[in-house]
Design an enzyme around this catalytic site. Structure first.
Site, short mmCIF file in Angstrom:
data_model
loop_
_atom_site.label_atom_id
_atom_site.label_comp_id
_atom_site.label_asym_id
_atom_site.label_seq_id
_atom_site.Cartn_x
_atom_site.Cartn_y
_atom_site.Cartn_z
N LYS A 219 0.84 -1.20 0.00
CA LYS A 219 0.00 0.00 0.00
C LYS A 219 0.88 1.25 0.00
CE LYS A 219 -3.66 2.08 2.82
NZ LYS A 219 -4.58 1.88 3.95
N GLU A 225 10.58 -4.61 4.60
CA GLU A 225 10.66 -6.00 4.16
C GLU A 225 10.34 -6.12 2.67
OE1 GLU A 225 9.03 -4.88 6.79
OE2 GLU A 225 9.25 -6.22 8.50
N GLY A 280 -4.97 -2.38 5.23
CA GLY A 280 -4.17 -3.50 4.72
C GLY A 280 -4.85 -4.84 4.94
N ARG A 281 -5.34 -5.07 6.16
CA ARG A 281 -5.92 -6.38 6.48
C ARG A 281 -7.33 -6.54 5.91
NH1 ARG A 281 -5.03 -3.04 10.48
NH2 ARG A 281 -6.66 -2.29 11.87
N GLU A 366 -5.05 -7.42 14.86
CA GLU A 366 -4.58 -6.08 14.51
C GLU A 366 -5.74 -5.09 14.61
OE1 GLU A 366 -1.17 -5.83 11.57
OE2 GLU A 366 -2.70 -4.70 10.52
N HIS A 397 -5.12 -34.06 17.19
CA HIS A 397 -4.03 -34.92 17.65
C HIS A 397 -2.93 -34.11 18.32
CE1 HIS A 397 -5.68 -38.47 15.63
NE2 HIS A 397 -6.21 -37.54 14.86
N LYS A 517 7.68 -0.52 12.10
CA LYS A 517 8.23 -0.10 10.81
C LYS A 517 9.38 0.88 11.00
CE LYS A 517 4.32 -1.12 7.83
NZ LYS A 517 3.47 -0.74 6.74
C1 G6Q Z 1 -2.64 -4.02 7.88
C2 G6Q Z 1 -1.43 -3.37 8.33
C3 G6Q Z 1 -0.16 -4.05 7.89
C4 G6Q Z 1 0.23 -3.76 6.45
C5 G6Q Z 1 1.67 -4.19 6.23
C6 G6Q Z 1 2.14 -3.94 4.83
O1 G6Q Z 1 -3.75 -3.65 8.14
O2 G6Q Z 1 -1.46 -2.04 8.00
O3 G6Q Z 1 -0.19 -5.43 8.07
O4 G6Q Z 1 -0.62 -4.40 5.57
O5 G6Q Z 1 2.49 -3.54 7.15
O6 G6Q Z 1 2.05 -2.58 4.51
P1 G6Q Z 1 2.23 -2.10 3.04
O7 G6Q Z 1 1.16 -2.70 2.21
O8 G6Q Z 1 2.17 -0.61 3.08
O9 G6Q Z 1 3.57 -2.59 2.57
#
Ligand code: G6Q
Length: 553
Positions: A219, A225, A280-281, A366, A397, A517
């Site tokens: 996003k 990462e 994001g989620r 989250e 199990h 971050k």
């Molecule tokens: C989700 C969070 C988080 C995010 C990641 C990746 O709701 O905001 O999990 O999706 O940190 O972020 P970017 O898409 O900006 O790389």
């Protein structure tokens, strides 16, 4: 709202949860309700199993094996009313900026809108843009899937690697696994999220760069990462392709940040956008789902969206007492805030849903892992529970022992299907027999008298007795179709929403993630410095960093 003034909070949500009359009545009611056993509740009411069920969007929920009575449900529904659940649902669908700490609308429901729908953010209908992106995704996916889109040697794309993390990874991975049955089997789909080089190395192992397409899903397009993995991917490609001009054939971006996408070297013609009103989620059904669409094709992706939409419509329109996400959310509150249950186990009896619990962990934890209310006060009650789980029957199990006979109360969600996508002999009946058996055993247990009657020696009886009275939901659907997956995800999204409203928290921000971050960036620079004389952390962190630097050398 100006940044300096605190936003106005819905008056219902501004009343502290524990001061709402229904909460107080529930506390009183809990004193007796918690002493009731499911055995007695079922014995007293032959209609219980039918009464406590609800159907929506192809899902059937049996919630009769919960430790509730009619009065519990009446009070929980009253709590929902007093908390403003109805008004808050309307506010979300109206595009109001209910994500108050980020001053944003929360409109993931618009991602699955019909073309004729209208969803407003800042007074502007976002639906045409949503469909414009979906159409571009579909055109691109069709070109890749048909082999028309070629890599730098002129061969078609056979491998797709999504690079992203958190919300830009967990949804795509889960959806790919869940819908694998519908996927293009001649193509390989892999997912890289971890900054650990092993993730990238293993994902690219054995793949030819000239047949590989990378989707950089971020996003912000600044996540450490993802950007590190994206640069490594470009190096990996160029080691074979040599000419940087070939990058365009092997990289596309999914992002809201056109500037950074361009700076990375991806043509914005190959960028699929989304918007700040998609968390994001909550983004697996946006362009973040491009890998899903490449795998299952545009038609199946449309089916997935229609399942989401069916559950959205149900959530928006069904009365609270027949509203599946509301009921699931309220039951969760009942165990979390009255029984003191700390966790919820999600137990899908379908191998395709093996990543569903991991996906739900982010969605739920989250969203509702917060301790400050919308009015800026520290909560004096529990907020979101811990979610965890594994596909059945594997969990039986390993950890089910604790659920059956341990000291902790763990409400369970069982998820099962009437028809297998891979019917093999009697596998499916045996699988589903386990769903019914587990839910039954948890609820009713096995009394001392029953164990004795089985001929168990006296000293073993306490060990072989099961108290029961352990609550569960059973969610059934006919078959794991794209529509059903959409409905299932939306069910949990809206259950989380319901709980967030009751907790009076912002379910749509993630300041804890933002912290992570920035923290590592500073330390990474220090690890790369020529010496460790400048370390100014606490003594433990300093010592750990020195040891790492030493051993690394
Ligand atoms: C989700 C969070 C988080 C995010 C990641 C990746 O709701 O905001 O999990 O999706 O940190 O972020 P970017 O898409 O900006 O790389």
């Amino acid at each position: 709202m100006s940044a300096s003034s605190a936003p106005v909070v819905d008056p219902k949500m501004a009343v502290p949860l524990t001061s709402r009359p229904a909460f107080q009545l529930l506390s009183k009611h809990f004193e007796t309700a918690s002493t009731l056993h499911l055995r007695d509740l079922f014995a007293a009411d032959p209609g219980r199993a039918e009464k406590f069920t609800v159907e929506a969007a192809g899902l059937f929920l049996d919630y009769s094996k919960n430790r509730i009575t009619d009065e519990t449900l009446t009070l929980l529904l009253e709590l929902a009313r007093q908390s403003g659940v109805r008004e808050h649902i309307a506010a979300m669908f109206a595009g109001e900026k209910i994500n108050i700490t980020e001053n944003r609308s929360v409109l993931h429901v618009a991602l699955r809108s019909a073309r004729t729908d209208s969803y407003l953010s800042d007074g502007h209908n976002v639906v045409p843009e949503v469909h414009e992106v979906l159409d571009r995704m579909a055109a691109f996916a069709s070109r890749v899937r048909s082999g028309e889109w070629k890599g730098f040697t002129g061969k078609p794309i056979r491998n797709v690697i999504n690079i992203g993390i958190g919300g830009s990874d967990l949804g795509p991975v889960m959806a790919y696994e869940a819908l694998r049955h519908y996927s293009r089997r001649e193509m390989t789909f892999r997912f890289v999220s971890n900054i650990d080089g092993t993730d990238f190395a293993e994902a690219t192992h054995g793949l030819s760069p000239d047949e590989t397409l990378f989707i950089i899903s971020s996003k912000t397009f600044t996540t450490l990462e993802t950007m590190t993995n994206a640069h490594t991917a470009r190096d990996w490609l160029l080691a074979a392709a040599k000419d940087p001009a070939h990058t365009a054939k092997h990289f596309v971006a999914v992002s809201t940040n056109a500037t950074e996408v361009t700076a990375f070297g991806i043509d914005t013609a190959n960028m699929f956008g989304f918007w700040d009103w998609v968390g994001g989620r909550y983004s697996m059904d946006s362009a973040i789902g491009l890998s899903t669409m490449l795998a299952v094709g545009p038609e199946n992706f449309t089916r997935l969206l229609s399942g989401f939409r069916a559950m959205d419509t149900h959530f928006r329109t069904a009365p609270l007492e027949r509203n599946m996400p509301v009921i699931m959310g309220l039951l969760s509150v009942w165990y979390n805030n009255f029984f003191g249950a700390q966790t919820v186990a999600v137990l899908p009896y379908d191998q395709y849903l093996k990543r569903f619990p991991a996906y739900l962990q982010q969605l739920t934890m989250e969203s509702n892992g917060k301790s400050i209310t919308l009015t800026g006060h520290r909560v004096d009650y529990e907020t979101g529970p811990i979610f965890w789980g594994e596909p059945g029957t594997n969990g039986q199990h390993s950890f089910y022992q604790l659920i059956h006979q341990g000291t902790k109360l763990i409400p369970c969600d069982f998820i099962g299907f009437a028809q297998s996508l891979n019917p093999l002999g009697n596998h499916h009946d045996l699988l589903m027999a386990n769903v019914f058996a587990q839910a039954e055993a948890l609820a009713f247990g096995k009394t001392e008298a029953q164990v004795r009657q089985e001929g168990t020696v006296e000293w073993l009886i306490p060990h072989r007795t099961f108290d029961g009275n352990r609550p569960s939901n059973v969610i059934l659907a006919k078959q794991l179709t794209p529509e059903i997956l959409g409905a299932l995800v939306a069910l949990y999204e809206h259950s989380v929403f319901t709980q967030g409203v009751i907790f009076s928290i912002d379910s749509f921000d993630q300041w804890g993630v933002e912290l992570g971050k920035v923290l590592a960036k500073k330390i990474a620079a220090e690890l790369a410095a020529p010496d460790d004389s400048g370390l100014k952390h606490d003594s433990s962190t300093n010592a750990l960093m020195r040891r790492y630097r030493h051993d690394k050398a």
